[in-house]
Write an enzyme that holds these catalytic residues in place. Structure first.
Site, mmCIF file in Angstrom:
data_model
loop_
_atom_site.group_PDB
_atom_site.id
_atom_site.type_symbol
_atom_site.label_atom_id
_atom_site.label_comp_id
_atom_site.label_asym_id
_atom_site.label_seq_id
_atom_site.Cartn_x
_atom_site.Cartn_y
_atom_site.Cartn_z
ATOM 1 N N ARG A 164 0.859 -1.185 0.000
ATOM 2 C CA ARG A 164 0.000 0.000 0.000
ATOM 3 C C ARG A 164 0.900 1.241 0.000
ATOM 4 N NH1 ARG A 164 -3.473 -2.700 -1.583
ATOM 5 N NH2 ARG A 164 -5.523 -3.142 -0.711
ATOM 6 N N ASP B 245 4.208 -0.304 -7.017
ATOM 7 C CA ASP B 245 2.947 -0.620 -7.706
ATOM 8 C C ASP B 245 1.806 0.129 -7.028
ATOM 9 O OD1 ASP B 245 1.363 -2.194 -9.598
ATOM 10 O OD2 ASP B 245 0.591 -3.231 -7.826
ATOM 11 N N GLU C 279 -2.621 7.576 -4.838
ATOM 12 C CA GLU C 279 -2.996 6.899 -6.084
ATOM 13 C C GLU C 279 -4.472 7.031 -6.445
ATOM 14 O OE1 GLU C 279 -1.880 2.745 -5.094
ATOM 15 O OE2 GLU C 279 -3.991 2.272 -5.334
ATOM 16 N N ALA D 204 -0.345 -5.353 -9.693
ATOM 17 C CA ALA D 204 0.292 -6.605 -9.247
ATOM 18 C C ALA D 204 -0.711 -7.755 -9.177
ATOM 19 C CB ALA D 204 0.966 -6.391 -7.894
HETATM 20 P P1 NAD Z 1 -1.746 -11.196 4.771
HETATM 21 O O1 NAD Z 1 -2.769 -10.709 5.726
HETATM 22 O O2 NAD Z 1 -1.766 -12.626 4.335
HETATM 23 O O3 NAD Z 1 -0.273 -10.911 5.350
HETATM 24 C C1 NAD Z 1 0.084 -9.707 5.947
HETATM 25 C C2 NAD Z 1 1.226 -10.032 6.911
HETATM 26 O O4 NAD Z 1 1.699 -8.801 7.437
HETATM 27 C C3 NAD Z 1 0.797 -10.908 8.086
HETATM 28 O O5 NAD Z 1 1.688 -12.005 8.226
HETATM 29 C C4 NAD Z 1 0.879 -9.968 9.273
HETATM 30 O O6 NAD Z 1 1.247 -10.613 10.495
HETATM 31 C C5 NAD Z 1 1.961 -9.026 8.821
HETATM 32 N N1 NAD Z 1 1.970 -7.761 9.555
HETATM 33 C C6 NAD Z 1 0.945 -7.116 10.147
HETATM 34 N N2 NAD Z 1 1.391 -5.991 10.737
HETATM 35 C C7 NAD Z 1 2.727 -5.948 10.511
HETATM 36 C C8 NAD Z 1 3.737 -5.059 10.891
HETATM 37 N N3 NAD Z 1 3.469 -3.972 11.625
HETATM 38 N N4 NAD Z 1 4.996 -5.291 10.472
HETATM 39 C C9 NAD Z 1 5.290 -6.395 9.747
HETATM 40 N N5 NAD Z 1 4.359 -7.306 9.374
HETATM 41 C C10 NAD Z 1 3.101 -7.068 9.757
HETATM 42 O O7 NAD Z 1 -1.843 -10.225 3.522
HETATM 43 P P2 NAD Z 1 -1.333 -10.500 2.029
HETATM 44 O O8 NAD Z 1 -2.384 -11.195 1.259
HETATM 45 O O9 NAD Z 1 0.023 -11.096 2.084
HETATM 46 O O10 NAD Z 1 -1.259 -9.009 1.493
HETATM 47 C C11 NAD Z 1 -0.316 -8.080 1.998
HETATM 48 C C12 NAD Z 1 -0.684 -6.703 1.509
HETATM 49 O O11 NAD Z 1 -0.520 -6.658 0.082
HETATM 50 C C13 NAD Z 1 -2.160 -6.340 1.737
HETATM 51 O O12 NAD Z 1 -2.333 -5.736 2.987
HETATM 52 C C14 NAD Z 1 -2.458 -5.412 0.614
HETATM 53 O O13 NAD Z 1 -2.313 -4.094 1.103
HETATM 54 C C15 NAD Z 1 -1.386 -5.682 -0.432
HETATM 55 N N6 NAD Z 1 -1.901 -6.159 -1.719
HETATM 56 C C16 NAD Z 1 -1.550 -5.502 -2.854
HETATM 57 C C17 NAD Z 1 -2.002 -5.945 -4.086
HETATM 58 C C18 NAD Z 1 -1.606 -5.268 -5.380
HETATM 59 O O14 NAD Z 1 -2.208 -5.526 -6.423
HETATM 60 N N7 NAD Z 1 -0.594 -4.412 -5.378
HETATM 61 C C19 NAD Z 1 -2.835 -7.065 -4.157
HETATM 62 C C20 NAD Z 1 -3.163 -7.729 -2.969
HETATM 63 C C21 NAD Z 1 -2.690 -7.272 -1.748
#
Ligand code: NAD
Length: 332
Positions: A234, A258, A263, A297
């Site tokens: 994000r 990305d 945005e 992405a």
């Molecule tokens: P997820 O919930 O499976 O994993 C997130 C991880 O971050 C978890 O393991 C959690 O414990 C950890 N976390 C929480 N707070 C944290 C902190 N302060 N420091 C370090 N780690 C921390 O989520 P995901 O499916 O892996 O997605 C991750 C992020 O990717 C989403 O939050 C979303 O914002 C982003 N995303 C982007 C796109 C894109 O197209 N660019 C698509 C999907 C998701």
């Protein structure tokens, strides 16, 4: 049953209409974002379907409840754009797609890393101009480099596995260590050690109060000179102005994003004939070592199929007052 579907693109309609063939929802597609003004477009609906840049703040939640909407269905994983407390108070159900092809996002992060490192975007243009010179295209071996991964959930896990396959040393930080990754050779460290030691840093944690501007002047200063930073998570994880300063000074070697803090005013639209008022993105676009993609992405055939299937299943299940079967799909 009616769904008001915001920020609709042609590809959304294609995948949602396909999965709706068996469910027969009445889906009203709006190209516009949902926000305090556009919420008035809803005549009547049981659910709204929203994406990453729709603004579902407390006022929008209130109007949704007044209009008889009972479900806010996110067709994405992150839910930082929803006023969760207000939705909960109003009795609105909020659901999301907790995992849809995490590989799609992880692979895009790797694509950004490889492009920035080996400069294939520049080589492509050069060769088309019959310029076969290699000057300025020098990269580095990823094999043997230290990659720092912040957030090892679904996407972070997929990213770590790819980087291990490249022969990288993978250091990670998360609130909870993942035992499977540790068994594969990933080591968990305090954030400060990752900032100090990694040659490449990739962000895969959610945006929240703790992670807002995680990458700032102070943390950038701790990083190795020439570090490559990739953000597919994000935009708000990065303080854009601090990053611009470190790109100007040469401390930040490459930046692949990305996602971008501002945005919602830019992405998912063709603004090629417009004057962009956002000076920060214009400055970022002017650096030769910055690669920006417009939140693409997730954009694979497999991911879009899963998103449409899970979102419509979530709505259908909640309308039938049944519990959601997918772990993490219910936000409130
Ligand atoms: P997820 O919930 O499976 O994993 C997130 C991880 O971050 C978890 O393991 C959690 O414990 C950890 N976390 C929480 N707070 C944290 C902190 N302060 N420091 C370090 N780690 C921390 O989520 P995901 O499916 O892996 O997605 C991750 C992020 O990717 C989403 O939050 C979303 O914002 C982003 N995303 C982007 C796109 C894109 O197209 N660019 C698509 C999907 C998701």
């Amino acid at each position: 049953m009616k769904i008001a579907f915001f920020s609709a693109q042609a590809y959304d309609k294609q995948f949602f209409d396909q999965f709706n063939e068996s469910l027969h929802f009445n889906i009203q597609y709006f190209e516009t974002q949902l926000n305090e003004q556009t919420v008035q477009l809803i005549d009547e609906a049981d659910a709204v379907c929203v994406f990453v840049n729709d603004v579902v703040n407390a006022n929008v939640c209130t109007v949704l409840a007044q209009k008889g909407v009972s479900i806010i269905a996110l067709r994405c994983a992150g839910f930082n754009n929803i006023a969760i407390d207000q939705a909960k108070q109003l009795g609105l159900k909020v659901c999301r797609v907790p995992a849809y092809s995490p590989e799609a996002v992880a692979e895009h992060a790797v694509a950004m890393l490889l492009t920035l490192n080996r400069k294939t975007h520049k080589a492509y243009n050069r060769v088309r101009e019959q310029n076969f010179s290699l000057n300025g295209l020098l990269g580095f071996d990823l094999h043997g480099k230290t990659v720092g991964v912040i957030g090892t959930g679904n996407i972070g896990i997929a990213f770590c596995k790819i980087m291990l396959g490249f022969g990288c040393k993978v250091m990670a930080f998360d609130l909870i260590a993942n035992k499977m990754l540790e068994a594969l050779g990933v080591t968990y460290h305090p954030l400060i050690d990752i900032f100090k030691e990694a040659d490449v840093i990739s962000l895969h944690c959610p945006l929240n109060e703790q992670t807002h501007h995680l990458i700032n002047e102070h943390t950038l200063h701790l990083m190795k000179k020439g570090v490559t930073l990739i953000n597919t998570s994000r935009g708000g994880l990065i303080d854009t102005k601090a990053v611009i300063a470190k790109l100007k000074s040469g401390r930040l070697g490459n930046l692949g994003i990305d996602v971008y803090e501002q945005e919602e005013k830019l992405f998912f639209r063709d603004l090629s004939s417009n004057i962009i008022q956002d000076d920060d993105i214009q400055r970022l676009m002017s650096f030769p070592n910055v690669l920006i993609t417009a939140h693409q992405a997730f954009f694979t055939n497999e991911a879009l199929s899963q998103i449409a299937h899970t979102t419509l299943t979530n709505i259908n299940t909640l309308l039938q007052q049944q519990p959601l079967t997918i772990k993490g799909a219910l936000v409130v």
